[in-house]
Design a protein around this motif. Structure first.
Motif, PDB file in Angstrom:
ATOM      1  N   CYS A  12       2.395   0.619  -3.273  1.00  0.00           N
ATOM      2  CA  CYS A  12       2.580   2.080  -3.235  1.00  0.00           C
ATOM      3  C   CYS A  12       3.187   2.584  -4.544  1.00  0.00           C
ATOM      4  CB  CYS A  12       3.457   2.470  -2.045  1.00  0.00           C
ATOM      5  SG  CYS A  12       5.104   1.728  -2.097  1.00  0.00           S
ATOM      6  N   GLN A 137       1.709  12.144  -7.130  1.00  0.00           N
ATOM      7  CA  GLN A 137       2.722  11.104  -6.934  1.00  0.00           C
ATOM      8  C   GLN A 137       3.781  11.222  -8.021  1.00  0.00           C
ATOM      9  OE1 GLN A 137       1.620   6.875  -6.744  1.00  0.00           O
ATOM     10  NE2 GLN A 137       3.381   6.617  -5.377  1.00  0.00           N
ATOM     11  N   CYS A 164       7.583   5.709   1.412  1.00  0.00           N
ATOM     12  CA  CYS A 164       7.424   4.451   0.663  1.00  0.00           C
ATOM     13  C   CYS A 164       8.415   4.383  -0.494  1.00  0.00           C
ATOM     14  CB  CYS A 164       5.983   4.266   0.192  1.00  0.00           C
ATOM     15  SG  CYS A 164       5.332   5.613  -0.806  1.00  0.00           S
ATOM     16  N   SER A 268      -3.349   2.793  -1.587  1.00  0.00           N
ATOM     17  CA  SER A 268      -2.463   2.255  -0.543  1.00  0.00           C
ATOM     18  C   SER A 268      -2.187   3.255   0.573  1.00  0.00           C
ATOM     19  CB  SER A 268      -1.137   1.795  -1.155  1.00  0.00           C
ATOM     20  OG  SER A 268      -0.476   2.886  -1.764  1.00  0.00           O
ATOM     21  N   CYS A 269      -2.462   4.556   0.325  1.00  0.00           N
ATOM     22  CA  CYS A 269      -2.180   5.551   1.383  1.00  0.00           C
ATOM     23  C   CYS A 269      -3.045   5.298   2.612  1.00  0.00           C
ATOM     24  CB  CYS A 269      -2.398   6.974   0.861  1.00  0.00           C
ATOM     25  SG  CYS A 269      -1.243   7.444  -0.433  1.00  0.00           S
ATOM     26  N   CYS A 272      -1.180   2.847   4.770  1.00  0.00           N
ATOM     27  CA  CYS A 272       0.262   3.152   4.759  1.00  0.00           C
ATOM     28  C   CYS A 272       0.971   2.670   6.034  1.00  0.00           C
ATOM     29  CB  CYS A 272       0.458   4.657   4.606  1.00  0.00           C
ATOM     30  SG  CYS A 272       2.191   5.150   4.610  1.00  0.00           S
TER      31      CYS A 272
END
Ligand SMILES: Cc1cc2nc3c(=O)[nH]c(=O)nc-3n(C[C@H](O)[C@H](O)[C@H](O)COP(=O)(O)OP(=O)(O)OC[C@H]3O[C@@H](n4cnc5c(N)ncnc54)[C@H](O)[C@@H]3O)c2cc1C
Length: 370
Positions: A12, A137, A164, A268-269, A272
């Motif tokens: 993440c 992000q 995360c 990676s979401c 998650c």
């Protein structure tokens, strides 16, 4: 160069591994989608393995709390705070409580180029810059290390961010940095997070807007309250201004990629582990979607927050906010129905790879035309 993670769907980018590497062997590098990943410099690496052990994606409970949260609808009593917050101003009340105690607040801010960065605030003015969701992000930089220094100095710390990121901070602080004593003064506040969009696409959009509208960007608001706060409008509320121009423009092409086509989120979401009622924060904040159905008397065109108190510490912090926040306890079923990210991660569209191929070849403007 070796990587810390197994594959991109299991990283993440929280930077816990980089922050705790005593040899300075881990570096965060942007990939072709603009997301940061840790890479190991073999020349500096002493093979201690701590970077891989700390990874929140690899730990079984992912540094989550036990559950048993209390759910609230919350609204700041100040109309001005509501206007300047994404939802109901819960973040302002929580951070005011910590600042009033001589504490420090960490959260997402813009740098001079409108890149999203985590920053540290000791004053109300610095904290105010962290208000409003920034849909890219955020880069953590050295903020985990700064927070550890504040805790060691005996300061109270409120650290806010995506679940995360908070898992990463817990991993970092739990790795032999003074243990539970250090954590006593730490308050964690996570967001219910839809997913995190690419910082590269955001940076390219900033350049595109400046080119198309002819001037330097002076102000950006991802969630303006010029339109009444509600779920439908939340996807139409990106506004910006240019230097020397009094006019505010609306441009929803970024939202179309983020909420509409769902192409620009971190890999990676989709995997998650934090889309769960078990949270990484002592407190969780979000939008109280559906408030008009469940508690119409609380509905407000300036916004209503969903707040979860997840731990004893979270409950204690929320109690300190009662003078600033109207709080009403609500059944958890309302949030569990309205907030998909409390149970399942986002799914990517089948054309995600195709989107990025076009992006790499032809750039943002071309993908916006498809
Ligand atoms: C990427 C992202 C996805 C979100 N997804 C959802 C969702 O699916 N459902 C939902 O109800 N709410 C979601 N939210 C949260 C929501 O938009 C509000 O931020 C939240 O309700 C807090 O609002 P507020 O009025 O209390 O305070 P504000 O003052 O508006 O809150 C700002 C807070 O958000 C943090 N923040 C802002 N941008 C970022 C970022 N890029 N990375 C980390 N932290 C950030 C700041 O540090 C600060 O703590 C999301 C927010 C972000 C940033």
């Amino acid at each position: 160069m070796e990587t810390v993670y197994r594959d991109k769907s299991r990283c993440c980018g929280c930077s816990a591994c980089r922050s705790l590497c005593g040899a300075g062997a881990v570096e965060m590098r942007a990939d072709e989608e603009g997301f940061l990943y840790p890479v190991i410099d073999q020349e500096k690496c002493v093979n201690c393995g701590r970077c891989r052990l700390a990874c929140p994606f690899e730990k079984e409970d992912h540094y989550q709390n036990q559950g048993g949260s209390k759910f609230y609808a919350a609204k700041h009593r100040s109309q001005d705070v509501l206007r300047r917050s994404a939802s109901g101003g819960a973040f302002t009340a929580l951070s005011d409580a910590v600042l009033a105690d001589g504490g420090v607040v960490y959260g997402a801010d813009f740098d001079g180029e409108f890149r999203v960065r985590h920053a540290r605030a000791e004053t109300v003015e610095q904290r105010d810059r962290m208000r409003i969701s920034k849909y890219a992000q955020s880069h953590m930089g050295t903020m985990f290390i700064r927070a550890a220094e504040d805790l060691k100095a005996g300061r109270r710390v409120l650290f806010t961010g995506t679940p995360c990121q908070l898992a990463g901070l817990k991993a970092f602080l739990g790795s032999g940095r003074g243990g539970s004593e250090l954590l006593e003064n730490l308050y964690l506040c996570d967001l219910i997070c839809h997913s995190v969009p690419s910082p590269l696409v955001w940076a390219d959009l900033v350049s595109l807007l400046e080119e198309e509208y002819g001037g330097r960007l002076a102000e950006v608001e991802f969630r303006t309250k010029d339109l009444p706060w509600n779920r439908v409008n939340s996807k139409k509320t990106f506004t910006f201004r240019l230097e020397g121009c009094g006019r505010t423009y609306v441009d929803n092409r970024f939202y179309e990629l983020y909420f509409g086509r769902m192409t620009i989120m971190r890999p990676s979401c989709e995997n998650c582990p934090f889309c769960s009622p078990r949270r990484t924060g002592d407190v969780t904040i979000a939008d109280y979607w559906g408030v008009e159905k469940y508690a119409p008397e609380l509905d407000d065109p300036l916004g209503v927050s969903l707040v979860l108190s997840n731990t004893e510490k979270g409950r204690e912090l929320l109690e300190k906010c009662r003078a600033d926040l109207t709080l009403q306890e609500r059944p958890s079923s309302e949030a569990m129905t309205e907030q998909g990210r409390l149970s399942t991660p986002v799914s990517y569209p089948e054309d995600r790879a195709e989107f990025w191929e076009t992006y790499r070849r032809d750039g943002l403007a071309a993908t916006l035309k498809i």
